[in-house]
Write a protein that holds these residues in place. Structure first.
Motif, PDB file in Angstrom:
ATOM      1  N   PRO A  33       0.811  -1.210   0.000  1.00 45.21           N
ATOM      2  CA  PRO A  33       0.000   0.000   0.000  1.00 45.21           C
ATOM      3  C   PRO A  33       0.850   1.267   0.000  1.00 45.21           C
ATOM      4  O   PRO A  33       1.977   1.262   0.491  1.00 45.21           O
ATOM      5  N   PRO A  34       0.293   2.349  -0.544  1.00 45.43           N
ATOM      6  CA  PRO A  34       0.982   3.646  -0.440  1.00 45.43           C
ATOM      7  C   PRO A  34       1.097   4.043   1.030  1.00 45.43           C
ATOM      8  O   PRO A  34       0.230   3.718   1.836  1.00 45.43           O
ATOM      9  N   GLU A  35       2.170   4.723   1.369  1.00 41.73           N
ATOM     10  CA  GLU A  35       2.373   5.123   2.765  1.00 41.73           C
ATOM     11  C   GLU A  35       1.536   6.334   3.139  1.00 41.73           C
ATOM     12  O   GLU A  35       0.990   6.401   4.227  1.00 41.73           O
ATOM     13  N   GLU A  36       1.449   7.305   2.230  1.00 39.78           N
ATOM     14  CA  GLU A  36       0.726   8.535   2.537  1.00 39.78           C
ATOM     15  C   GLU A  36      -0.724   8.431   2.089  1.00 39.78           C
ATOM     16  O   GLU A  36      -1.053   7.738   1.125  1.00 39.78           O
ATOM     17  N   LEU A  37      -1.585   9.143   2.782  1.00 39.65           N
ATOM     18  CA  LEU A  37      -3.016   9.087   2.530  1.00 39.65           C
ATOM     19  C   LEU A  37      -3.360   9.536   1.114  1.00 39.65           C
ATOM     20  O   LEU A  37      -4.196   8.908   0.451  1.00 39.65           O
ATOM     21  N   LEU A  38      -2.720  10.579   0.625  1.00 39.91           N
ATOM     22  CA  LEU A  38      -2.996  11.032  -0.733  1.00 39.91           C
ATOM     23  C   LEU A  38      -2.682   9.921  -1.737  1.00 39.91           C
ATOM     24  O   LEU A  38      -3.414   9.731  -2.717  1.00 39.91           O
ATOM     25  N   GLY A  39      -1.636   9.171  -1.497  1.00 41.10           N
ATOM     26  CA  GLY A  39      -1.300   8.042  -2.366  1.00 41.10           C
ATOM     27  C   GLY A  39      -2.386   6.987  -2.363  1.00 41.10           C
ATOM     28  O   GLY A  39      -2.671   6.360  -3.385  1.00 41.10           O
ATOM     29  N   LYS A  40      -3.023   6.771  -1.221  1.00 40.50           N
ATOM     30  CA  LYS A  40      -4.134   5.816  -1.119  1.00 40.50           C
ATOM     31  C   LYS A  40      -5.314   6.304  -1.961  1.00 40.50           C
ATOM     32  O   LYS A  40      -5.926   5.533  -2.699  1.00 40.50           O
ATOM     33  N   PHE A  41      -5.622   7.606  -1.845  1.00 47.54           N
ATOM     34  CA  PHE A  41      -6.715   8.181  -2.637  1.00 47.54           C
ATOM     35  C   PHE A  41      -6.412   8.064  -4.134  1.00 47.54           C
ATOM     36  O   PHE A  41      -7.281   7.718  -4.926  1.00 47.54           O
ATOM     37  N   CYS A  42      -5.172   8.358  -4.514  1.00 49.87           N
ATOM     38  CA  CYS A  42      -4.786   8.306  -5.928  1.00 49.87           C
ATOM     39  C   CYS A  42      -4.802   6.871  -6.458  1.00 49.87           C
ATOM     40  O   CYS A  42      -5.231   6.632  -7.591  1.00 49.87           O
ATOM     41  N   ALA A  43      -4.345   5.914  -5.644  1.00 53.03           N
ATOM     42  CA  ALA A  43      -4.368   4.511  -6.072  1.00 53.03           C
ATOM     43  C   ALA A  43      -5.802   4.047  -6.308  1.00 53.03           C
ATOM     44  O   ALA A  43      -6.088   3.365  -7.291  1.00 53.03           O
ATOM     45  N   ALA A  44      -6.710   4.426  -5.418  1.00 53.39           N
ATOM     46  CA  ALA A  44      -8.111   4.039  -5.582  1.00 53.39           C
ATOM     47  C   ALA A  44      -8.716   4.691  -6.818  1.00 53.39           C
ATOM     48  O   ALA A  44      -9.509   4.070  -7.538  1.00 53.39           O
ATOM     49  N   THR A  45      -8.335   5.926  -7.098  1.00 51.83           N
ATOM     50  CA  THR A  45      -8.839   6.602  -8.308  1.00 51.83           C
ATOM     51  C   THR A  45      -8.332   5.879  -9.546  1.00 51.83           C
ATOM     52  O   THR A  45      -9.101   5.596 -10.467  1.00 51.83           O
ATOM     53  N   ARG A  89      -4.308  -3.472  -0.252  1.00 52.66           N
ATOM     54  CA  ARG A  89      -4.036  -2.642  -1.434  1.00 52.66           C
ATOM     55  C   ARG A  89      -3.802  -1.182  -1.072  1.00 52.66           C
ATOM     56  O   ARG A  89      -2.937  -0.515  -1.617  1.00 52.66           O
ATOM     57  N   TYR A  90      -4.623  -0.683  -0.130  1.00 51.39           N
ATOM     58  CA  TYR A  90      -4.565   0.747   0.171  1.00 51.39           C
ATOM     59  C   TYR A  90      -3.938   1.084   1.520  1.00 51.39           C
ATOM     60  O   TYR A  90      -3.541   2.225   1.742  1.00 51.39           O
ATOM     61  N   GLY A  91      -3.830   0.114   2.430  1.00 47.31           N
ATOM     62  CA  GLY A  91      -3.195   0.367   3.721  1.00 47.31           C
ATOM     63  C   GLY A  91      -4.102   0.995   4.762  1.00 47.31           C
ATOM     64  O   GLY A  91      -3.621   1.588   5.723  1.00 47.31           O
ATOM     65  N   TYR A  92      -5.403   0.859   4.592  1.00 40.66           N
ATOM     66  CA  TYR A  92      -6.342   1.357   5.598  1.00 40.66           C
ATOM     67  C   TYR A  92      -6.492   0.321   6.709  1.00 40.66           C
ATOM     68  O   TYR A  92      -6.093  -0.832   6.562  1.00 40.66           O
ATOM     69  N   SER A  93      -7.128   0.711   7.793  1.00 40.70           N
ATOM     70  CA  SER A  93      -7.367  -0.193   8.913  1.00 40.70           C
ATOM     71  C   SER A  93      -8.477  -1.186   8.573  1.00 40.70           C
ATOM     72  O   SER A  93      -9.261  -0.986   7.641  1.00 40.70           O
ATOM     73  N   GLU A  94      -8.539  -2.243   9.367  1.00 41.15           N
ATOM     74  CA  GLU A  94      -9.619  -3.220   9.226  1.00 41.15           C
ATOM     75  C   GLU A  94     -10.973  -2.538   9.433  1.00 41.15           C
ATOM     76  O   GLU A  94     -11.949  -2.837   8.744  1.00 41.15           O
TER      77      GLU A  94
END
Length: 163
Positions: A33-45, A89-94
């Motif tokens: 997963p991306p480390e930074e939150l913006l990376g998580k948003f961008c990966a999902a997009t 995939r995104y590194g969010y919590s359960e």
């Protein structure tokens, strides 16, 4: 030593001979997963604009949901599959995975009219995470959530852009 060799062989055969469609094998799920939150948003997009046309529509979401299938049953999306996808995939919590599984459960077949630009989809993720999820104090207990909610609190709407 023989037991170790047999275990490695069993894992190899189990994961490569089609048996994994009947049983979830966590050893085969690759997480990066991306480390930074913006990376998580961008990966999902990026994941949700399957055809790369700059828009996320119902067809794109339907195709992306195939990536949530870990047990070979394409007809039923299970909560643990959402949790696995959102954490791996995104590194969010359960907890966030459960939150998202719950939000998707009422949308079965409801994505047909979904159609927005990638920029709007990106902003929707930011707003949902910041306001709907992190806005509830009970969602700031888990250490992963606390760190990510603190991170989203520092973000401004103008920061929400993918390179």
């Amino acid at each position: 030593m023989l037991a170790l060799r047999l275990a490695v062989f069993a894992i190899f055969v189990y994961g490569t001979c089609g048996f994994s469609r009947f049983f979830f094998n966590p050893l085969l799920v690759r997480c990066n997963p991306p480390e930074e939150l913006l990376g998580k948003f961008c990966a999902a997009t990026m994941d949700n604009d399957v055809n790369g046309d700059g828009r996320v529509d119902g067809s794109d979401i339907g195709k992306d949901l195939l990536n949530y299938n870990y047990d070979g049953d394409l007809c039923v999306g299970k909560q643990w599959e959402f949790v696995t996808r959102f954490s791996c995939r995104y590194g969010y919590s359960e907890e966030y995975g459960i939150y998202m599984a719950t939000s998707f459960s009422g949308s079965q077949g409801g994505f047909a009219s979904f159609n927005m630009s990638n920029a709007d989809f990106l902003m929707m993720q930011y707003t949902r995470f910041k306001n709907a999820y992190c806005g509830d104090p009970k969602n700031r207990v888990n250490p992963v959530d606390k760190r990510q909610c603190d991170e989203v609190d520092k973000m401004k709407p103008e920061d929400i852009k993918c390179a």
